[in-house]
Design a protein around this motif. Structure first.
Motif, PDB file in Angstrom:
ATOM      1  N   GLN A 171       0.846  -1.194   0.000  1.00  0.00           N
ATOM      2  CA  GLN A 171       0.000   0.000   0.000  1.00  0.00           C
ATOM      3  C   GLN A 171       0.879   1.240   0.000  1.00  0.00           C
ATOM      4  N   GLY A 172       0.392   2.331  -0.635  1.00  0.00           N
ATOM      5  CA  GLY A 172       1.155   3.561  -0.587  1.00  0.00           C
ATOM      6  C   GLY A 172       0.405   4.760  -1.126  1.00  0.00           C
ATOM      7  N   GLY A 173       0.884   5.941  -0.727  1.00  0.00           N
ATOM      8  CA  GLY A 173       0.405   7.214  -1.238  1.00  0.00           C
ATOM      9  C   GLY A 173       1.589   8.116  -1.533  1.00  0.00           C
ATOM     10  N   ASP A 174       1.428   9.111  -2.402  1.00  0.00           N
ATOM     11  CA  ASP A 174       2.499  10.005  -2.800  1.00  0.00           C
ATOM     12  C   ASP A 174       3.651   9.168  -3.385  1.00  0.00           C
ATOM     13  N   TRP A 175       4.907   9.376  -2.941  1.00  0.00           N
ATOM     14  CA  TRP A 175       5.975   8.503  -3.430  1.00  0.00           C
ATOM     15  C   TRP A 175       5.663   7.047  -3.122  1.00  0.00           C
ATOM     16  N   GLY A 176       4.955   6.814  -2.022  1.00  0.00           N
ATOM     17  CA  GLY A 176       4.539   5.449  -1.712  1.00  0.00           C
ATOM     18  C   GLY A 176       3.633   4.877  -2.777  1.00  0.00           C
ATOM     19  N   SER A 177       2.838   5.739  -3.415  1.00  0.00           N
ATOM     20  CA  SER A 177       2.003   5.284  -4.520  1.00  0.00           C
ATOM     21  C   SER A 177       2.861   4.874  -5.705  1.00  0.00           C
ATOM     22  N   ALA A 178       3.899   5.679  -5.994  1.00  0.00           N
ATOM     23  CA  ALA A 178       4.794   5.351  -7.108  1.00  0.00           C
ATOM     24  C   ALA A 178       5.555   4.056  -6.834  1.00  0.00           C
ATOM     25  N   VAL A 179       6.050   3.902  -5.609  1.00  0.00           N
ATOM     26  CA  VAL A 179       6.780   2.676  -5.254  1.00  0.00           C
ATOM     27  C   VAL A 179       5.853   1.473  -5.297  1.00  0.00           C
ATOM     28  N   GLU A 202       3.774  24.421   4.392  1.00  0.00           N
ATOM     29  CA  GLU A 202       3.013  24.869   3.218  1.00  0.00           C
ATOM     30  C   GLU A 202       2.232  23.718   2.603  1.00  0.00           C
ATOM     31  N   LYS A 203       2.856  22.545   2.508  1.00  0.00           N
ATOM     32  CA  LYS A 203       2.195  21.384   1.899  1.00  0.00           C
ATOM     33  C   LYS A 203       1.150  20.785   2.828  1.00  0.00           C
ATOM     34  N   ILE A 204       1.374  20.863   4.123  1.00  0.00           N
ATOM     35  CA  ILE A 204       0.346  20.414   5.061  1.00  0.00           C
ATOM     36  C   ILE A 204      -0.914  21.259   4.867  1.00  0.00           C
ATOM     37  N   TYR A 205      -0.732  22.555   4.682  1.00  0.00           N
ATOM     38  CA  TYR A 205      -1.894  23.432   4.472  1.00  0.00           C
ATOM     39  C   TYR A 205      -2.606  23.126   3.161  1.00  0.00           C
ATOM     40  N   TYR A 206      -1.852  23.064   2.073  1.00  0.00           N
ATOM     41  CA  TYR A 206      -2.478  22.921   0.758  1.00  0.00           C
ATOM     42  C   TYR A 206      -2.960  21.502   0.474  1.00  0.00           C
ATOM     43  N   TRP A 207      -2.390  20.517   1.087  1.00  0.00           N
ATOM     44  CA  TRP A 207      -2.676  19.135   0.697  1.00  0.00           C
ATOM     45  C   TRP A 207      -3.605  18.386   1.649  1.00  0.00           C
ATOM     46  N   THR A 208      -3.990  19.003   2.754  1.00  0.00           N
ATOM     47  CA  THR A 208      -4.936  18.342   3.663  1.00  0.00           C
ATOM     48  C   THR A 208      -6.346  18.865   3.422  1.00  0.00           C
ATOM     49  N   ASP A 209      -7.305  18.107   3.890  1.00  0.00           N
ATOM     50  CA  ASP A 209      -8.713  18.496   3.814  1.00  0.00           C
ATOM     51  C   ASP A 209      -9.016  19.333   5.055  1.00  0.00           C
ATOM     52  N   ASN A 210      -8.802  20.646   4.949  1.00  0.00           N
ATOM     53  CA  ASN A 210      -8.969  21.518   6.108  1.00  0.00           C
ATOM     54  C   ASN A 210      -9.914  22.664   5.798  1.00  0.00           C
ATOM     55  N   GLY A 211     -10.314  23.352   6.850  1.00  0.00           N
ATOM     56  CA  GLY A 211     -11.270  24.437   6.689  1.00  0.00           C
ATOM     57  C   GLY A 211     -10.650  25.809   6.693  1.00  0.00           C
ATOM     58  N   GLY A 212      -9.348  25.892   6.402  1.00  0.00           N
ATOM     59  CA  GLY A 212      -8.673  27.181   6.388  1.00  0.00           C
ATOM     60  C   GLY A 212      -7.440  27.234   7.248  1.00  0.00           C
ATOM     61  N   ALA A 269      -3.728  10.345   3.633  1.00  0.00           N
ATOM     62  CA  ALA A 269      -4.933   9.606   4.037  1.00  0.00           C
ATOM     63  C   ALA A 269      -4.824   8.962   5.409  1.00  0.00           C
ATOM     64  N   ALA A 270      -3.769   8.183   5.645  1.00  0.00           N
ATOM     65  CA  ALA A 270      -3.636   7.481   6.925  1.00  0.00           C
ATOM     66  C   ALA A 270      -3.504   8.456   8.083  1.00  0.00           C
ATOM     67  N   TRP A 271      -2.831   9.559   7.844  1.00  0.00           N
ATOM     68  CA  TRP A 271      -2.570  10.585   8.852  1.00  0.00           C
ATOM     69  C   TRP A 271      -3.834  11.354   9.186  1.00  0.00           C
ATOM     70  N   GLU A 272      -4.575  11.746   8.146  1.00  0.00           N
ATOM     71  CA  GLU A 272      -5.750  12.602   8.324  1.00  0.00           C
ATOM     72  C   GLU A 272      -6.999  11.840   8.738  1.00  0.00           C
TER      73      GLU A 272
END
Length: 377
Positions: A172-180, A261-271, A355-358
């Motif tokens: 299983q993987g996401g991001d680079w984990g998805s590529a691997v 910066e990536k935590i802000y832009y890449w998570t499902d957040n409300g601002g 995904a796993a984190w959020e």
């Protein structure tokens, strides 16, 4: 066969004192002249995080948690690979290797490992969990030569699972984990029964340009935003990783800003990034870049493999979970061009890139549903 060696984290107190000194003597830029994140990490958000880091954050808590799960190292293809490994008590548990990405680390999985290995529902599928740190990330070794791209990592993960004695396993993987993980699917090593991705890789075809399908339109919109406004980090890391590496290794403020910066832009957040992840969670991750000084070595994976991300086809059974705030959403039709034996797909209503984190509960449920479908074949 190379040995598997227990690994215990015990960072010298002097390193934590030195970090505190750097934070105390930070040299800050002026505030951004906009009222949003369009110029990058906001000064107020970063100062809030750094104040917490300096005064309240407890690295020893994270260190103890990693040690309690079980950490190990083993040499594969001349490189020391660090990994978490927790076996289930269940005799029917399925061996599972999960792979993180950038700017993540194995701490992404801290909220799911216990439930995966020892389900709260005795009828739920259980797993033996292996979570390696990518080469150049966390406490894995830093490659001293070129060539450690996703295909080589995929081969190393197959060696690792064989070395641990797992004859039948899933990945299983996401991001680079998805590529691997996609590369594992393409290689189809002996023992791998199937794969699951939470960032399914897919590219549009000529006919998609005229599509009016809302999912296709959303994918094109996200792709356009990524290319125009969100991909500067990848361009720098895929072309000049050494240059940015000096800042990431030398400055905890620079490292934290680069990741936040990536935590802000890449998570499902409300601002606010703290809508999706806590400061402790984000700092645990930042520390896995700061303490082993991996800003440059982690960035080099982009230099090695970014142009090859998602190439090839997967014919072994596969599945994917599409979270709505994924940075590069791929409609099912796009993903099926790569995943030619897709047996599981689910569009979720919340969650982002990590995904796993959020969304740990949804992530665990998705893995169980996907791998149940794969192993039932």
């Amino acid at each position: 066969m190379a040995a598997i060696t227990p690994f215990e984290l015990k960072i010298p107190e002097s390193e934590l004192v030195a970090l505190a000194d750097r934070l105390d003597h930070a040299r800050w830029p002026e505030q951004e002249p906009v009222d949003d994140w369009s110029q990058g990490t906001k000064l107020a958000a970063l100062k809030e995080l750094v104040a917490y880091w300096r005064i309240e954050y407890d690295w020893r808590r994270c260190e103890a948690r990693l040690n309690a799960i079980g950490q190990f190292t083993t040499e594969i293809d001349g490189l020391s690979i660090h990994f978490l490994h927790k076996r289930s008590s269940r005799p029917d548990a399925v061996p599972l290797i999960v792979t993180h990405g950038w700017p993540g680390s194995v701490v992404e999985f801290l909220g799911v490992i216990d439930e995966l290995t020892e389900p709260s529902d005795p009828e739920a599928m259980a797993f033996h969990v292996v979570a390696p740190s990518l080469p150049g990330y966390g406490f894995s070794g830093k490659p001293t030569g070129t060539g450690w791209g996703v295909e080589r990592i995929a081969k190393a993960w197959a060696v690792l699972m064989d070395r641990l004695g797992y004859e039948g396993w899933v990945a299983q993987g996401g991001d680079w984990g998805s590529a691997v993980t996609t590369a594992i699917g393409q290689l189809a090593p002996k023992g791998c029964k199937g794969i699951h991705l939470n960032m399914p890789i897919g590219r549009p075809g000529p006919d998609d340009m005229q599509s009016t399908d809302p999912k296709v339109l959303k994918a094109f919109q996200a792709l356009g935003f990524y290319q125009e406004w969100d991909s500067g980090y990848s361009k720098e890391q895929s072309t000049r990783p050494q240059t940015i590496g000096y800042s990431l290794v030398d400055s905890p403020i620079g490292l934290a800003a680069w990741i936040l910066e990536k935590i802000y832009y890449w998570t499902d957040n409300g601002g606010s990034p703290w809508d999706a992840l806590s400061m402790d969670q984000v700092l645990d991750d930042i520390m896995l870049y700061w303490l082993p000084a991996t800003g440059a070595s982690a960035a080099r994976l982009y230099w090695e493999s970014f142009a090859k991300f998602g190439d090839g086809k997967v014919t072994i059974p596969s599945g994917a979970s599409a979270f709505p705030k994924e940075i590069l959403p791929a409609p099912r039709e796009w993903a099926e061009r790569t995943l030619t034996n897709l047996v599981y797909w689910n569009d979720l209503d919340k969650g982002g890139h990590f995904a796993a984190w959020e969304q740990p509960e949804l992530f665990v449920a998705e893995l169980r549903a996907c791998f149940a479908a794969i192993l039932a074949q």
